[in-house]
Design an enzyme around this catalytic site. Sequence first.
Site, mmCIF file in Angstrom:
data_model
loop_
_atom_site.group_PDB
_atom_site.id
_atom_site.type_symbol
_atom_site.label_atom_id
_atom_site.label_comp_id
_atom_site.label_asym_id
_atom_site.label_seq_id
_atom_site.Cartn_x
_atom_site.Cartn_y
_atom_site.Cartn_z
ATOM 1 N N GLU A 94 0.831 -1.202 0.000
ATOM 2 C CA GLU A 94 0.000 0.000 0.000
ATOM 3 C C GLU A 94 0.869 1.257 0.000
ATOM 4 O O GLU A 94 1.952 1.287 0.564
ATOM 5 C CB GLU A 94 -0.926 0.015 1.220
ATOM 6 C CG GLU A 94 -1.859 -1.179 1.311
ATOM 7 C CD GLU A 94 -2.889 -1.224 0.189
ATOM 8 O OE1 GLU A 94 -2.949 -0.274 -0.624
ATOM 9 O OE2 GLU A 94 -3.638 -2.215 0.117
ATOM 10 N N GLY A 95 0.352 2.309 -0.636
ATOM 11 C CA GLY A 95 1.100 3.544 -0.787
ATOM 12 C C GLY A 95 0.817 4.571 0.294
ATOM 13 O O GLY A 95 0.087 4.325 1.258
ATOM 14 N N PHE A 96 1.377 5.750 0.104
ATOM 15 C CA PHE A 96 1.334 6.818 1.100
ATOM 16 C C PHE A 96 -0.095 7.267 1.387
ATOM 17 O O PHE A 96 -0.493 7.423 2.540
ATOM 18 C CB PHE A 96 2.178 7.998 0.599
ATOM 19 C CG PHE A 96 2.412 9.065 1.626
ATOM 20 C CD1 PHE A 96 3.435 8.953 2.558
ATOM 21 C CD2 PHE A 96 1.616 10.199 1.660
ATOM 22 C CE1 PHE A 96 3.652 9.940 3.500
ATOM 23 C CE2 PHE A 96 1.833 11.201 2.594
ATOM 24 C CZ PHE A 96 2.858 11.073 3.523
ATOM 25 N N ASN A 97 -0.895 7.496 0.337
ATOM 26 C CA ASN A 97 -2.242 8.033 0.538
ATOM 27 C C ASN A 97 -3.157 7.036 1.229
ATOM 28 O O ASN A 97 -3.976 7.423 2.080
ATOM 29 C CB ASN A 97 -2.838 8.465 -0.803
ATOM 30 C CG ASN A 97 -2.244 9.773 -1.300
ATOM 31 O OD1 ASN A 97 -1.803 10.599 -0.505
ATOM 32 N ND2 ASN A 97 -2.206 9.954 -2.604
#
Length: 358
Positions: free
Chosen positions: A27-30
């Site tokens: 999963e990414g930052f946002n």
Amino acid sequence: METKKCTSRQSHFAKKRYILYDVNPLEGFNLRRDVYVRIATFLKRLNAEDKQYQWILVLPPWGPLYHWQSNHIGSQIQLKWGMFFDIESLRKYIPVMEMHEFISDYPVNNGKTTIDIIYQLRNDKNMYETGIFKEKNMIVSCSNGPVSYKIIHDQQYTGFFWGYSNISSYDLQCLIFHGTILNLKNNFNPNLYRSIMFDHMEIPLHYTYGSTEYWEARRSMRYNSILYNIAYNFTSKYINLMEHMDLICDLKNNQGKNLSQKPPQTPVTHGFDLTVNGIAFIVNFLDHFTETYLVIIDAHTKWPKVLNLKKIMEAYGLLEKFKCLLARYDSPIHVVTDGGPQLSSASSLSIEASSSCV
């Protein structure tokens, strides 16, 4: 060892209860920011309802993230939240601490920090096959799926733990979960556990999405002053934002304390003025067919508020709208306009709210 284990688990004298979490490594930052908002609104409600304990959220260190491929800039593991966000702003919403603060604050056995229990959350695959989606919170055997942790010789569980080799867990349970994050309260058991970790915390859903509480939690996630200064310097050098705005009101922090300060050497008459930690509002007038709208955008969260002026463009009508705006957010610290002479004093817009405000 067993005595220490029981002592740690059954300590009824400390009010502090620690919630740790992690998400799918891909999963990414946002998405990780969104997961934080889900947990933050939940813990705020929990602390309001349960006065016996103080529930503290331990912030999981950042990195390594799949999308971060710039290896030349240095290590991208165990990055503190304070590297990106204003921690004091987060703490105005709920109690939080960085991982290194948790390690210092929590009891240590033989040089190791041992969490009481890990819940590894899993989706219910049967729901996707049957098309029947209903809330579920069910303990299952961990042998029925992938496990991110393994048991070691002293009957404790070890795993990645954000790269810390001195963190382990006494217990591991696998949990099929579907529903809002509120349903995780059933797994807390604060009389037995002082520290609880939830892995794959992206699985529980919002229970306040889009509400005032949701946006208050999101607004608390302000970036730190270093990043604001970088953004200010970039926009000042490369972007002339005044072409697109009529008014910028730098207002007092909505928590009541005035934290609005301009970066050094930034005159009020500059084309774009971004405060450090303050609330910047971009105000525009939008004509759509026969209607005119007042569009107010929070420059930090990009959350818009649209007011229909109903053809009222006279000074008195606009003044009434601004009275309501200032009644909610307080008087501006300073104002920058592009439609006339600059306002030299914040008192220019220090006006009383009227009874028409809703």
